[in-house]
Write a protein that holds these residues in place. Structure first.
Motif, PDB file in Angstrom:
ATOM      1  N   ILE A  66       0.845  -1.196   0.000  1.00 56.04           N
ATOM      2  CA  ILE A  66       0.000   0.000   0.000  1.00 56.04           C
ATOM      3  C   ILE A  66       0.877   1.242   0.000  1.00 56.04           C
ATOM      4  CG2 ILE A  66      -1.733   1.263   1.306  1.00 56.04           C
ATOM      5  CD1 ILE A  66      -2.777  -1.284   0.071  1.00 56.04           C
ATOM      6  N   SER A  67       0.649   2.109  -0.977  1.00 54.44           N
ATOM      7  CA  SER A  67       1.444   3.337  -1.008  1.00 54.44           C
ATOM      8  C   SER A  67       0.685   4.517  -0.428  1.00 54.44           C
ATOM      9  CB  SER A  67       1.872   3.655  -2.434  1.00 54.44           C
ATOM     10  OG  SER A  67       0.740   3.761  -3.262  1.00 54.44           O
ATOM     11  N   LYS A  68      -0.634   4.488  -0.538  1.00 53.64           N
ATOM     12  CA  LYS A  68      -1.403   5.633  -0.039  1.00 53.64           C
ATOM     13  C   LYS A  68      -2.717   5.174   0.571  1.00 53.64           C
ATOM     14  CE  LYS A  68       1.393   8.787  -1.019  1.00 53.64           C
ATOM     15  NZ  LYS A  68       1.997   9.630   0.005  1.00 53.64           N
ATOM     16  N   THR A  69      -3.111   5.840   1.640  1.00 59.18           N
ATOM     17  CA  THR A  69      -4.437   5.605   2.217  1.00 59.18           C
ATOM     18  C   THR A  69      -5.078   6.968   2.470  1.00 59.18           C
ATOM     19  OG1 THR A  69      -3.516   5.563   4.439  1.00 59.18           O
ATOM     20  CG2 THR A  69      -3.831   3.448   3.382  1.00 59.18           C
ATOM     21  N   ARG A  70      -6.355   7.098   2.141  1.00 61.06           N
ATOM     22  CA  ARG A  70      -7.051   8.384   2.332  1.00 61.06           C
ATOM     23  C   ARG A  70      -8.496   8.145   2.743  1.00 61.06           C
ATOM     24  NH1 ARG A  70      -2.764  10.223   2.712  1.00 61.06           N
ATOM     25  NH2 ARG A  70      -1.536  11.254   1.116  1.00 61.06           N
ATOM     26  N   TRP A  71      -8.936   8.866   3.765  1.00 60.29           N
ATOM     27  CA  TRP A  71     -10.357   8.814   4.149  1.00 60.29           C
ATOM     28  C   TRP A  71     -11.185   9.606   3.158  1.00 60.29           C
ATOM     29  CZ3 TRP A  71     -11.887   5.395   7.469  1.00 60.29           C
ATOM     30  CH2 TRP A  71     -11.060   5.016   8.536  1.00 60.29           C
ATOM     31  N   ARG A  72     -12.370   9.123   2.906  1.00 59.98           N
ATOM     32  CA  ARG A  72     -13.285   9.950   2.133  1.00 59.98           C
ATOM     33  C   ARG A  72     -13.803  11.050   3.054  1.00 59.98           C
ATOM     34  NH1 ARG A  72     -18.292   7.285  -0.720  1.00 59.98           N
ATOM     35  NH2 ARG A  72     -19.241   7.331   1.339  1.00 59.98           N
ATOM     36  N   PRO A  73     -13.777  12.298   2.603  1.00 60.58           N
ATOM     37  CA  PRO A  73     -14.232  13.373   3.497  1.00 60.58           C
ATOM     38  C   PRO A  73     -15.707  13.200   3.832  1.00 60.58           C
ATOM     39  CG  PRO A  73     -13.908  14.187   1.258  1.00 60.58           C
ATOM     40  CD  PRO A  73     -13.380  12.796   1.279  1.00 60.58           C
ATOM     41  N   VAL A  74     -16.085  13.590   5.034  1.00 59.59           N
ATOM     42  CA  VAL A  74     -17.504  13.540   5.388  1.00 59.59           C
ATOM     43  C   VAL A  74     -18.114  14.881   4.995  1.00 59.59           C
ATOM     44  CG1 VAL A  74     -17.307  11.848   7.218  1.00 59.59           C
ATOM     45  CG2 VAL A  74     -16.935  14.237   7.733  1.00 59.59           C
ATOM     46  N   PRO A  75     -19.382  14.873   4.591  1.00 57.88           N
ATOM     47  CA  PRO A  75     -20.003  16.140   4.176  1.00 57.88           C
ATOM     48  C   PRO A  75     -19.924  17.157   5.305  1.00 57.88           C
ATOM     49  CG  PRO A  75     -21.449  14.270   3.745  1.00 57.88           C
ATOM     50  CD  PRO A  75     -20.300  13.743   4.526  1.00 57.88           C
ATOM     51  N   ALA A  76     -19.651  18.385   4.953  1.00 56.26           N
ATOM     52  CA  ALA A  76     -19.491  19.422   5.969  1.00 56.26           C
ATOM     53  C   ALA A  76     -20.745  19.524   6.812  1.00 56.26           C
ATOM     54  CB  ALA A  76     -19.195  20.751   5.290  1.00 56.26           C
ATOM     55  N   GLY A  77     -20.554  19.617   8.106  1.00 58.34           N
ATOM     56  CA  GLY A  77     -21.681  19.816   9.005  1.00 58.34           C
ATOM     57  C   GLY A  77     -22.448  18.574   9.364  1.00 58.34           C
ATOM     58  N   SER A  78     -22.159  17.451   8.712  1.00 57.65           N
ATOM     59  CA  SER A  78     -22.911  16.244   9.045  1.00 57.65           C
ATOM     60  C   SER A  78     -22.306  15.584  10.277  1.00 57.65           C
ATOM     61  CB  SER A  78     -22.890  15.266   7.879  1.00 57.65           C
ATOM     62  OG  SER A  78     -21.757  14.447   7.978  1.00 57.65           O
ATOM     63  N   LEU A  79     -23.065  14.743  10.923  1.00 57.45           N
ATOM     64  CA  LEU A  79     -22.574  14.092  12.131  1.00 57.45           C
ATOM     65  C   LEU A  79     -22.002  12.710  11.838  1.00 57.45           C
ATOM     66  CD1 LEU A  79     -25.337  15.088  14.686  1.00 57.45           C
ATOM     67  CD2 LEU A  79     -23.127  16.149  14.242  1.00 57.45           C
ATOM     68  N   GLN A  80     -21.959  12.373  10.577  1.00 56.94           N
ATOM     69  CA  GLN A  80     -21.422  11.065  10.169  1.00 56.94           C
ATOM     70  C   GLN A  80     -19.975  10.902  10.622  1.00 56.94           C
ATOM     71  OE1 GLN A  80     -22.466  11.180   5.952  1.00 56.94           O
ATOM     72  NE2 GLN A  80     -21.837   9.050   5.920  1.00 56.94           N
ATOM     73  N   THR A  81     -19.578   9.697  10.923  1.00 53.58           N
ATOM     74  CA  THR A  81     -18.151   9.464  11.140  1.00 53.58           C
ATOM     75  C   THR A  81     -17.574   8.883   9.854  1.00 53.58           C
ATOM     76  OG1 THR A  81     -18.679   7.297  12.007  1.00 53.58           O
ATOM     77  CG2 THR A  81     -18.268   9.030  13.614  1.00 53.58           C
ATOM     78  N   ALA A  82     -16.246   8.874   9.829  1.00 56.01           N
ATOM     79  CA  ALA A  82     -15.582   8.365   8.640  1.00 56.01           C
ATOM     80  C   ALA A  82     -15.886   6.885   8.489  1.00 56.01           C
ATOM     81  CB  ALA A  82     -14.085   8.558   8.779  1.00 56.01           C
ATOM     82  N   GLU A  83     -16.217   6.457   7.286  1.00 60.05           N
ATOM     83  CA  GLU A  83     -16.408   5.023   7.132  1.00 60.05           C
ATOM     84  C   GLU A  83     -15.881   4.458   5.826  1.00 60.05           C
ATOM     85  OE1 GLU A  83     -20.899   4.725   5.404  1.00 60.05           O
ATOM     86  OE2 GLU A  83     -20.559   4.271   7.513  1.00 60.05           O
ATOM     87  N   THR A  84     -15.454   5.314   4.911  1.00 57.13           N
ATOM     88  CA  THR A  84     -14.912   4.806   3.660  1.00 57.13           C
ATOM     89  C   THR A  84     -13.528   5.399   3.447  1.00 57.13           C
ATOM     90  OG1 THR A  84     -17.137   4.874   2.798  1.00 57.13           O
ATOM     91  CG2 THR A  84     -15.391   4.530   1.210  1.00 57.13           C
ATOM     92  N   PHE A  85     -12.606   4.548   2.996  1.00 57.62           N
ATOM     93  CA  PHE A  85     -11.302   5.098   2.655  1.00 57.62           C
ATOM     94  C   PHE A  85     -10.816   4.469   1.358  1.00 57.62           C
ATOM     95  CE2 PHE A  85     -10.353   1.535   5.473  1.00 57.62           C
ATOM     96  CZ  PHE A  85      -9.322   0.875   4.824  1.00 57.62           C
ATOM     97  N   ALA A  86      -9.875   5.173   0.721  1.00 58.87           N
ATOM     98  CA  ALA A  86      -9.309   4.689  -0.531  1.00 58.87           C
ATOM     99  C   ALA A  86      -7.849   4.324  -0.302  1.00 58.87           C
ATOM    100  CB  ALA A  86      -9.398   5.777  -1.594  1.00 58.87           C
ATOM    101  N   THR A  87      -7.384   3.324  -1.047  1.00 64.48           N
ATOM    102  CA  THR A  87      -5.964   2.981  -0.984  1.00 64.48           C
ATOM    103  C   THR A  87      -5.425   2.860  -2.400  1.00 64.48           C
ATOM    104  OG1 THR A  87      -6.370   0.603  -1.041  1.00 64.48           O
ATOM    105  CG2 THR A  87      -6.222   1.617   1.131  1.00 64.48           C
ATOM    106  N   GLY A  88      -4.120   3.051  -2.503  1.00 63.87           N
ATOM    107  CA  GLY A  88      -3.444   2.837  -3.774  1.00 63.87           C
ATOM    108  C   GLY A  88      -2.266   1.911  -3.533  1.00 63.87           C
ATOM    109  N   SER A  89      -1.931   1.096  -4.520  1.00 68.21           N
ATOM    110  CA  SER A  89      -0.830   0.162  -4.330  1.00 68.21           C
ATOM    111  C   SER A  89       0.355   0.563  -5.194  1.00 68.21           C
ATOM    112  CB  SER A  89      -1.273  -1.256  -4.676  1.00 68.21           C
ATOM    113  OG  SER A  89      -1.362  -1.404  -6.069  1.00 68.21           O
ATOM    114  N   TRP A  90       1.516  -0.017  -4.890  1.00 64.09           N
ATOM    115  CA  TRP A  90       2.698   0.289  -5.696  1.00 64.09           C
ATOM    116  C   TRP A  90       3.540  -0.963  -5.865  1.00 64.09           C
ATOM    117  CZ3 TRP A  90       8.079   0.584  -4.401  1.00 64.09           C
ATOM    118  CH2 TRP A  90       8.370   0.193  -3.091  1.00 64.09           C
ATOM    119  N   ASP A  91       4.391  -0.952  -6.864  1.00 61.71           N
ATOM    120  CA  ASP A  91       5.385  -2.000  -7.073  1.00 61.71           C
ATOM    121  C   ASP A  91       4.779  -3.375  -7.345  1.00 61.71           C
ATOM    122  OD1 ASP A  91       8.029  -2.613  -7.388  1.00 61.71           O
ATOM    123  OD2 ASP A  91       8.329  -3.258  -5.329  1.00 61.71           O
TER     124      ASP A  91
END
Lengths: 380, 762
Positions: free
Chosen positions: A13-38
């Motif tokens: 895994i080269s990168k991990t990023r949370w999907r931003p939550v909509p501004a002002g919402s009370l949601q917690t983070a639940e989705t993230f993206a990853t990228g691989s390398w090599d």
């Protein structure tokens, strides 16, 4: 930090990023993206830490993250950023920059827009171009800024096929990372230990300001800006040092903190609780730096405030300098006052931790040992 | 594409005549080293290289699909050969190869490469660190004429295919962490000498269990995938992987009981029971099935289930089942109660009590006699089911063998037999019972399979035989490498040294790590394995690390970090140099200079500095100022670099109108001989505007120095031969320049003398 989940995913895994939550919402983070390398075939993947419970029959217990969808990516994923809720920008070692679209209805990813050969080398003799890896990308809707090994800076707009602005030969060495400082201004770090501030309002190929570590020219690999105090910047270097800079004054870092034993690959201020900082390194460690002015009753108050206050912070963070009056704990030069507590978050050392991201109480990181670690209780 | 970035492969060239069966490579390889064939071999290789461009199109696909079939076929003999080739010279390796051949167990299997025309019998090959390149040649011995190349492909033969499995990658990665932890146990231990022994023991057992749990996790995932797979062939392949993993776990578990836990008589049997229960697990599904039915007693598998429970020694559960039977049928209630009582009263060793083995044996003897009495009295005569259960509990071999179907395999038979006839079996007697159980169970109908041999070797406490059989039977090195390493940490392998390379642990770890290095992505794991091979690890790492393609700077940095941590200066230099060369080729002089500074490579720094100066002469301005202005102490790396930095400083001073400083710097560049001669003319020309300034900048003394430099330069000029038009023109410009300089110098000298004279006078 009891609950930290690891999952082996058969790709480095080269990168991990949370999907931003909509501004002002009370949601917690639940989705993230990853990228691989090599890998022979690299991928951009989306994962969910949501509670699958009933849906998942084969024993996916709560907390374990599940793959939502993935898509092939040509070349190593060098950097990854969420453009908005549905779009992800990926930087490739082949020099291209790709905007992926996520379709939540049928859980698929598709290529939305691609800028091929955004970064390239020009050979002295021949007119042909060789691609150069794109090393960093940063987005601020609708703009995308990329930097690469060719020392070039590109400014794209999501709806434009061509680059809006290109600064050739912006740097004589490799640019490693980029971030927005104030809206038309960006900040880059390079492999000879310099920070450069570029203002897109100015024409020409010269940076508006250069800051550097004197002497050693230690390469800088990552940079992050304080979410509220836009003049405070943290960088991580090849020797594992954490540097805090005040870009308003001087050309030297305000403080240099001995940290990891090898390259610091990423540094992130906590977006809503910026007294906390997170770093990860080639030496396989992931650290949590806590510089909150340590009055215990204060911190407990904060915890009682709970999530709503966290997202209140988040939603107003775009407005200018709300917390300017607060003296940043990161700039305090008095060593007795600015006590920083450091905790190591991973139980045992593994191979390099290449990337991390924090959002609310959640943290995700990815390693060369092909594992993704997720925790949902950062401050418990 | 594999290996295209860094073509620094120094594989030994080889050629042999009739080689399609790959296993023969190791035999025929040495023949190619005679003087005569060697010359030809080079020719053939050169031809293959010349064909490169046409071959490269098919290189990738052919390599990854057709060529990757070697699997275990190159095991043993060929493997040893491969290793020997990497470290010894040719003479050395021949000796090693012979040594390996003597120990060869069975013929290596022959692997055919699909798509290769075997009737032509012309192939060349090349050993790589983890794989082999094979291609057809157009070499024709008899006719000595080059024919049209038949096959444009180069095949990559990989020996360790399991490395390429997506699911097994998880096994490799997860076990890597356990492996590293295990190596660090001793480091942690310093200072805790008192409890050390027990501490190590507990840790080793835990490590072993961790390894097994990783295998199990992997096995479960593989099982899920096998079920989900739509393609039957694919599903079958996954299923066979599942059974391999399951066998691995079975063997490991037995080794853990016998070699690591070293269970003594008594607890030994309890461990063996757990072992069998863990691996013959169909019973749990059956149990759930029967208990879930409306009337468990009427379920068709009711008695089968009870029998299995008894065979596995799960007597409490068996008793509960019997009580169900007793509840519903009053006729057999009495019998069931008696048998249940027998089950309940069977003496077992409970851990944590102070009961001695002798006490247990006495009690057990008593219980055994009671069972026998019931049988002889015909207590269960009216129920064949109960009677056979009673016979099983008496350890009756015939009764046990009747349940062959339910026992599944001989080791289950062995453990059940021990449970009901020799519950306090000593480790030393184990092999005797094992052998007889195997013979009885197979009954001469079939011959033992590899797994049986491995387990038997374990029961005989022959660790080396276990490892050897596993190496032959399994398709990857993961298992033997990790098991051997663990056993070595238990101090069980000390006496065994191979007569080649290092000891067995190291040999197997090297094999495994080399396999990882052949993989495009797993190479990072291999580094740590090499680190813990004291004798040959470092050399191997040096050989392998140089072959990692450096696609991006980030990857290069990771490789560099690995080398720097281990003080591999030679490799650090070569990597930096590669990157610097790449940067020069891409016209990135700043980057190239940074890399040569990092490598402390003075020669290359000089070369890059020259490029900078040349560009300056051509364009009249410097590029990459951000770097050159910030060289700092790195400037001292080479004279030319110092000159570059100082010369740029001169320009800066000049730009800032600090003319006096600029002038003295310029002069010192020439007088200290830092500036290359070829550049002096440029420097003197740079002095011109300073000489023409209104105020006097160069003092009289400095002017004399400048004049001396100019004369040195012009007098040392070689006399040209035939002058052509271009040169004449050049010379013309040059002469004008020199004259202008002379004039300016003379005028400046005059002004300086006047100024100095008048200053002194006043």
């Amino acid at each position: 930090m009891e609950e930290i989940y690891a999952k082996f995913v058969s790709q480095k895994i080269s990168k991990t990023r949370w999907r931003p939550v909509p501004a002002g919402s009370l949601q917690t983070a639940e989705t993230f993206a990853t990228g691989s390398w090599d890998n022979e075939e690299n991928r951009v993947s989306l994962w969910s830490i949501g509670d699958f419970g009933n849906l998942d029959s084969d024993g996916g217990f709560e907390g374990d993250h599940q793959l939502l969808c993935d898509i092939k990516h040509h070349g190593d994923v060098m950097d990854l950023q969420f453009f908005d809720q549905e779009r992800i920008v990926a930087a490739s070692s082949t020099g291209s920059v790709t905007l992926f679209l996520h379709h939540p209805n049928n859980q698929t990813l598709s290529v939305g827009q691609q800028w091929t050969a955004a970064h390239y080398h020009t050979s002295p003799g021949s007119p042909s171009c060789r691609s150069a890896p794109c090393t960093g990308v940063v987005c601020s809707n609708p703009e995308i800024v990329t930097v690469g090994e060719d020392g070039r800076i590109n400014l794209f707009r999501a709806d434009h096929k061509e680059a809006v602005r290109t600064i050739d030969n912006a740097d004589s060495s490799t640019l490693h990372a980029v971030t927005f400082l104030r809206t038309p201004e960006i900040l880059t770090v390079n492999s000879i230990g310099q920070l450069k501030i570029w203002d897109f309002r100015q024409q020409g190929n010269e940076p508006s300001q250069i800051l550097s570590l004197t002497g050693d020219r230690v390469p800088l690999h990552c940079v992050d800006r304080h979410p509220n105090q836009q003049h405070v910047v943290a960088t991580g270097g090849q020797d594992g040092m954490l540097s805090i800079w005040d870009v308003r004054q001087g050309t030297m870092p305000v403080s240099l903190l001995k940290a990891h034993e090898a390259e610091m690959w990423e540094v992130h201020f906590h977006p809503s609780n910026p007294d906390h900082l997170f770093t990860c390194s080639e030496d396989g460690s992931l650290w949590h730096w806590d510089a909150s002015t340590d009055a215990p009753e204060k911190s407990s108050l904060f915890h009682e405030g709970g999530r709503s206050s966290i997202f209140l912070f988040h939603s107003i963070s775009n407005q200018a300098n709300v917390h300017q009056s607060v003296i940043s704990s990161w700039l305090s030069t008095d060593p007795a006052k600015g006590r920083i507590e450091i905790t190591s978050l991973l139980p045992n050392r593994t191979l390099s931790v290449n990337s991390l991201d924090v959002l609310g109480p959640c943290l995700v990181c990815g390693t060369d040992a092909e594992a993704i670690y997720v925790t949902r209780q950062l401050f418990s | 594409m594999r290996g295209c970035s860094r073509q620094r492969l120094i594989w030994q060239k080889g050629y042999c005549e009739d080689r399609l069966p790959l296993a023969q490579f190791s035999l025929t390889r040495c023949r190619g080293q005679d003087g005569g064939t060697r010359v030809e071999c080079r020719r053939v290789v050169a031809m293959a290289e010349r064909r490169g461009p046409c071959g490269i199109g098919g290189f990738g696909p052919a390599g990854s699909t057709g060529g990757a079939r070697a699997g275990s076929s190159l095991a043993t003999g060929a493997e040893l050969e491969a290793r020997a080739r990497s470290f010894g010279g040719p003479a050395n390796s021949r000796w090693l190869r012979l040594g390996a051949m003597e120990e060869l167990d069975g013929e290596p299997t022959v692997t055919l490469i699909p798509g290769v025309n075997s009737s032509k019998k012309q192939m060349c090959f090349d050993w790589g660190p983890g794989e082999m390149l094979v291609c057809e040649t157009s070499f024709n011995k008899k006719e000595k004429s080059e024919t049209v190349p038949g096959c444009p492909f180069i095949y990559i033969i990989r020996k360790d295919v399991d490395v390429y499995s997506q699911i097994l990658r998880k096994l490799f990665n997860e076990s890597h962490g356990i492996f590293v932890g295990l190596q660090r146990i001793e480091e942690e231990l310093t200072g805790k000498s008192r409890k050390a022994h027990h501490f190590i023991f507990c840790r080793l057992v835990r490590v072993s269990k961790n390894y097994r749990s990783v295998i199990r996790a992997c096995m479960e995932e593989m099982h899920q995938v096998a079920i989900a797979a739509k393609d039957p062939a694919c599903s079958c392949q996954f299923s066979s992987q599942v059974s391999i993993l399951s066998a691995m776990e079975l063997i490991w578990n037995l080794c853990e009981i016998l070699f690591i836990e070293v269970a003594p008589a008594g607890p030994l049997l309890l461990h063996l029971l757990d072992w069998v229960r863990l691996h013959v697990c169909e019973v749990d599904n059956l149990l759930a099935d029967v208990l879930g039915s409306e009337n468990p007693r009427k379920h068709e598998s009711f008695w089968k289930l009870v029998t299995i429970l008894v065979l596995q020694g799960r007597l409490d559960e068996a008793r509960q089942m019997l009580s169900k039977e007793a509840d519903s049928s009053p006729t057999s209630a009495g019998m069931c109660r008696i048998l249940g009582d027998l089950m309940r009263t069977m003496p077992v060793l409970s851990p944590g009590t102070t009961q001695t083995l002798t006490e247990l044996e006495l009690k057990w003897q008593h219980w055994h006699e009671e069972c026998e009495r019931h049988l002889q009295d015909g207590t269960f005569a009216s129920s064949p089911h109960l009677e056979s259960l009673c016979k099983i509990m008496l350890g009756d071999e015939a009764a046990l063998l009747e349940q062959k179907e339910l026992l599944n395999n001989w080791y289950h038979f062995l453990v059940t037999r021990l449970l009901y006839s020799h519950p306090t079996v000593k480790p030393i007697d184990l092999h005797f019972y094992a052998q007889s159980s195997l013979d009885l169970f197979l009954g001469g109908e079939s011959s033992p399979e590899p797994l049986d041999n491995i387990l038997m070797a374990a029961f005989e406490f022959d660790i080396h035989q276990v490892i050897k059989e596993c190496s032959i039977a399994l398709s990857n090195w993961w298992f033997v490498a990790h098991l051997t390493d663990l056993l070595d940490h238990c101090k069980l392998l000390q006496s065994h040294n191979l007569y080649f390379g290092s000891n067995m642990r190291e040999f197997l770890l090297l094999e495994y790590a080399s396999g990882l290095f052949a993989h495009h992505s797993l190479w990072q794991l291999g580094v740590d394995y090499f680190d813990y091979c004291p004798e040959l690890g470092r050399v191997s790492l040096e050989l392998h690390i140089e072959r990692i393609p450096l696609s991006t700077e980030q990857k290069a940095l990771k490789v560099l970090r690995i080398c720097e941590q281990r003080q591999m200066t030679e490799q650090v230099r070569s990597i930096c140099k590669i990157l610097a060369m790449k940067a020069v080729r891409n016209n990135r002089l700043g980057s190239a200079l940074s890399w040569s500074i990092r490598a402390k490579d003075a020669a290359f720094a000089t070369l890059v500095s020259d490029r900078f100066l040349r560009d300056y002469c051509e364009r009249g301005c410097f590029s990459d100022l951000d770097l050159i202005d910030n060289l700092g102490p790195a400037m001292m790396l080479s004279d030319r670099l110092t000159f570059l930095g100082k010369y740029r400083e001169f320009h800066r001073l000049y730009g800032e109108k600090r003319f006096v400083d600029a002038a003295s710097l310029l002069l010192s560049l020439m007088t200290s001989q830092i500036a290359p001669r070829s550049f002096w003319m440029t420097l003197l020309t740079d002095a011109l505007p300073l000489l023409e300034q209104k105020q006097v900048i160069f003092s009289a003394e400095q002017t004399y120095e400048l004049m001396r430099c100019l004369e040195d330069l012009t007098s040392g000029r070689p006399v040209h031969g035939e002058p052509d038009a271009q040169r004449l023109q050049d010379d013309d410009i040059e002469t004008t320049k020199v004259e202008m300089l002379r004039l300016a110098l003379a005028r400046n000298l005059a002004r300086a003398i006047i100024k100095e004279g008048s200053l002194e006078g006043s």
